[in-house]
Motif scaffolding. Structure first.
Motif, PDB file in Angstrom:
ATOM      1  N   LEU A  18       0.860  -1.183   0.000  1.00  0.00           N
ATOM      2  CA  LEU A  18       0.000   0.000   0.000  1.00  0.00           C
ATOM      3  C   LEU A  18       0.892   1.225   0.000  1.00  0.00           C
ATOM      4  CD1 LEU A  18      -2.814  -0.678   2.658  1.00  0.00           C
ATOM      5  CD2 LEU A  18      -3.136  -0.406   0.189  1.00  0.00           C
ATOM      6  N   ARG A  19       0.381   2.313  -0.533  1.00  0.00           N
ATOM      7  CA  ARG A  19       1.079   3.587  -0.445  1.00  0.00           C
ATOM      8  C   ARG A  19       0.169   4.612   0.214  1.00  0.00           C
ATOM      9  NH1 ARG A  19       3.504   7.720  -4.999  1.00  0.00           N
ATOM     10  NH2 ARG A  19       1.285   8.196  -5.250  1.00  0.00           N
ATOM     11  N   LEU A  20       0.621   5.118   1.327  1.00  0.00           N
ATOM     12  CA  LEU A  20      -0.107   6.171   2.031  1.00  0.00           C
ATOM     13  C   LEU A  20       0.402   7.536   1.583  1.00  0.00           C
ATOM     14  CD1 LEU A  20      -0.138   4.784   5.690  1.00  0.00           C
ATOM     15  CD2 LEU A  20      -1.691   4.278   3.791  1.00  0.00           C
ATOM     16  N   SER A  21      -0.510   8.489   1.549  1.00  0.00           N
ATOM     17  CA  SER A  21      -0.164   9.867   1.201  1.00  0.00           C
ATOM     18  C   SER A  21      -0.565  10.790   2.333  1.00  0.00           C
ATOM     19  CB  SER A  21      -0.887  10.300  -0.080  1.00  0.00           C
ATOM     20  OG  SER A  21      -0.546   9.477  -1.169  1.00  0.00           O
ATOM     21  N   CYS A  22       0.206  11.852   2.490  1.00  0.00           N
ATOM     22  CA  CYS A  22      -0.103  12.884   3.481  1.00  0.00           C
ATOM     23  C   CYS A  22       0.048  14.229   2.790  1.00  0.00           C
ATOM     24  CB  CYS A  22       0.828  12.786   4.672  1.00  0.00           C
ATOM     25  SG  CYS A  22       0.667  14.171   5.840  1.00  0.00           S
ATOM     26  N   ALA A  23      -1.074  14.872   2.524  1.00  0.00           N
ATOM     27  CA  ALA A  23      -1.060  16.192   1.898  1.00  0.00           C
ATOM     28  C   ALA A  23      -0.927  17.254   2.981  1.00  0.00           C
ATOM     29  CB  ALA A  23      -2.338  16.405   1.099  1.00  0.00           C
ATOM     30  N   ALA A  24       0.149  18.022   2.907  1.00  0.00           N
ATOM     31  CA  ALA A  24       0.446  19.022   3.930  1.00  0.00           C
ATOM     32  C   ALA A  24       0.185  20.429   3.390  1.00  0.00           C
ATOM     33  CB  ALA A  24       1.896  18.886   4.359  1.00  0.00           C
ATOM     34  N   VAL A  64      10.095  -1.777  10.540  1.00  0.00           N
ATOM     35  CA  VAL A  64       9.684  -1.532   9.158  1.00  0.00           C
ATOM     36  C   VAL A  64      10.866  -1.335   8.219  1.00  0.00           C
ATOM     37  CG1 VAL A  64       7.548  -0.495  10.007  1.00  0.00           C
ATOM     38  CG2 VAL A  64       9.452   0.994   9.330  1.00  0.00           C
ATOM     39  N   LYS A  65      12.057  -1.294   8.742  1.00  0.00           N
ATOM     40  CA  LYS A  65      13.238  -1.100   7.895  1.00  0.00           C
ATOM     41  C   LYS A  65      13.313  -2.182   6.822  1.00  0.00           C
ATOM     42  CE  LYS A  65      16.359   1.383  10.996  1.00  0.00           C
ATOM     43  NZ  LYS A  65      17.561   1.295  11.856  1.00  0.00           N
ATOM     44  N   ARG A  67      11.242  -2.604   4.486  1.00  0.00           N
ATOM     45  CA  ARG A  67       9.910  -2.870   3.921  1.00  0.00           C
ATOM     46  C   ARG A  67       9.177  -1.573   3.571  1.00  0.00           C
ATOM     47  NH1 ARG A  67       6.037  -5.213   6.912  1.00  0.00           N
ATOM     48  NH2 ARG A  67       6.807  -4.373   8.893  1.00  0.00           N
ATOM     49  N   PHE A  68       9.363  -0.552   4.392  1.00  0.00           N
ATOM     50  CA  PHE A  68       8.668   0.723   4.187  1.00  0.00           C
ATOM     51  C   PHE A  68       9.657   1.777   3.699  1.00  0.00           C
ATOM     52  CE2 PHE A  68       5.044   0.197   7.554  1.00  0.00           C
ATOM     53  CZ  PHE A  68       4.734  -1.050   6.995  1.00  0.00           C
ATOM     54  N   THR A  69       9.158   2.681   2.874  1.00  0.00           N
ATOM     55  CA  THR A  69       9.976   3.791   2.393  1.00  0.00           C
ATOM     56  C   THR A  69       9.186   5.085   2.493  1.00  0.00           C
ATOM     57  OG1 THR A  69      11.111   2.336   0.816  1.00  0.00           O
ATOM     58  CG2 THR A  69      11.297   4.713   0.466  1.00  0.00           C
ATOM     59  N   ILE A  70       9.772   6.070   3.148  1.00  0.00           N
ATOM     60  CA  ILE A  70       9.147   7.389   3.247  1.00  0.00           C
ATOM     61  C   ILE A  70       9.807   8.311   2.228  1.00  0.00           C
ATOM     62  CG2 ILE A  70      10.716   8.197   5.076  1.00  0.00           C
ATOM     63  CD1 ILE A  70       8.295   9.712   6.270  1.00  0.00           C
ATOM     64  N   SER A  71       8.986   9.140   1.599  1.00  0.00           N
ATOM     65  CA  SER A  71       9.505  10.075   0.609  1.00  0.00           C
ATOM     66  C   SER A  71       8.622  11.313   0.594  1.00  0.00           C
ATOM     67  CB  SER A  71       9.548   9.429  -0.778  1.00  0.00           C
ATOM     68  OG  SER A  71       8.246   9.070  -1.199  1.00  0.00           O
ATOM     69  N   ASN A  84       5.650  -2.163   1.703  1.00  0.00           N
ATOM     70  CA  ASN A  84       5.744  -3.430   0.985  1.00  0.00           C
ATOM     71  C   ASN A  84       5.867  -4.588   1.959  1.00  0.00           C
ATOM     72  OD1 ASN A  84       5.805  -1.962  -1.472  1.00  0.00           O
ATOM     73  ND2 ASN A  84       8.040  -1.805  -1.399  1.00  0.00           N
ATOM     74  N   SER A  85       5.635  -5.773   1.476  1.00  0.00           N
ATOM     75  CA  SER A  85       5.748  -6.988   2.301  1.00  0.00           C
ATOM     76  C   SER A  85       4.975  -6.822   3.602  1.00  0.00           C
ATOM     77  CB  SER A  85       7.219  -7.296   2.591  1.00  0.00           C
ATOM     78  OG  SER A  85       7.942  -7.464   1.400  1.00  0.00           O
ATOM     79  N   LEU A  86       3.764  -6.369   3.488  1.00  0.00           N
ATOM     80  CA  LEU A  86       2.958  -6.086   4.676  1.00  0.00           C
ATOM     81  C   LEU A  86       2.643  -7.352   5.466  1.00  0.00           C
ATOM     82  CD1 LEU A  86       0.675  -3.353   3.167  1.00  0.00           C
ATOM     83  CD2 LEU A  86       2.036  -3.087   5.249  1.00  0.00           C
ATOM     84  N   LYS A  87       2.593  -7.185   6.776  1.00  0.00           N
ATOM     85  CA  LYS A  87       2.333  -8.282   7.704  1.00  0.00           C
ATOM     86  C   LYS A  87       1.079  -7.944   8.503  1.00  0.00           C
ATOM     87  CE  LYS A  87       7.338  -8.799   8.386  1.00  0.00           C
ATOM     88  NZ  LYS A  87       8.423  -8.805   9.393  1.00  0.00           N
ATOM     89  N   PRO A  88       0.385  -8.973   9.018  1.00  0.00           N
ATOM     90  CA  PRO A  88      -0.796  -8.697   9.848  1.00  0.00           C
ATOM     91  C   PRO A  88      -0.481  -7.754  11.016  1.00  0.00           C
ATOM     92  CG  PRO A  88      -0.748 -11.000   9.249  1.00  0.00           C
ATOM     93  CD  PRO A  88       0.540 -10.419   8.756  1.00  0.00           C
TER      94      PRO A  88
END
Length: 119
Positions: A18-24, A64-65, A67-71, A84-88
């Motif tokens: 999934l990709r989350l977005s945060c509009a600031a 989360v290292k 697996r997750f990437t913040i940009s 990525n590679s999400l876990k329960p």
């Protein structure tokens, strides 16, 4: 007034992405750090990742290292969290937050977006 609006949450199977977005908005964020936090039911809120708006240096929770990437997208004033590679155990409400670099605590928070990972 700083406003942070998250989007992109949903239901995904384990191993998915999934990709989350945060509009600031409401401020020039060059002196800010933007972060992602999460809170699972019955648990305390925990840090996930952060990015320094100017320069782009990042930090991640150990869980989360890799697996997750913040940009961030400067032109769109948006911060992303690619998961990525999400876990329960990643199931939680995910919050975007912002703080001025010289402060220790996050002053601004979004409303949160639910991420549910099914096994």
């Amino acid at each position: 007034q700083v406003q942070l609006v998250e989007s992109g949450g949903g239901l995904v199977q384990a191993g998915g992405s999934l990709r989350l977005s945060c509009a600031a908005s409401g401020r020039t964020f060059s002196s800010y750090i933007l972060g992602w936090f999460r809170q699972a039911p019955g648990k305390e809120r925990q840090f996930v990742a952060s990015i320094r708006w100017s320069g782009g240096s990042t930090d991640y929770a150990d869980s989360v290292k890799g697996r997750f990437t913040i940009s961030r997208d400067n032109a769109e004033n948006t911060v992303y969290l690619q998961m990525n590679s999400l876990k329960p155990e990643d199931t939680a409400v995910y919050y975007c937050a912002a703080r001025v670099i010289i402060t220790r605590s996050y002053s601004y928070w979004g409303q949160g977006t639910q991420v549910t990972v099914s096994s």
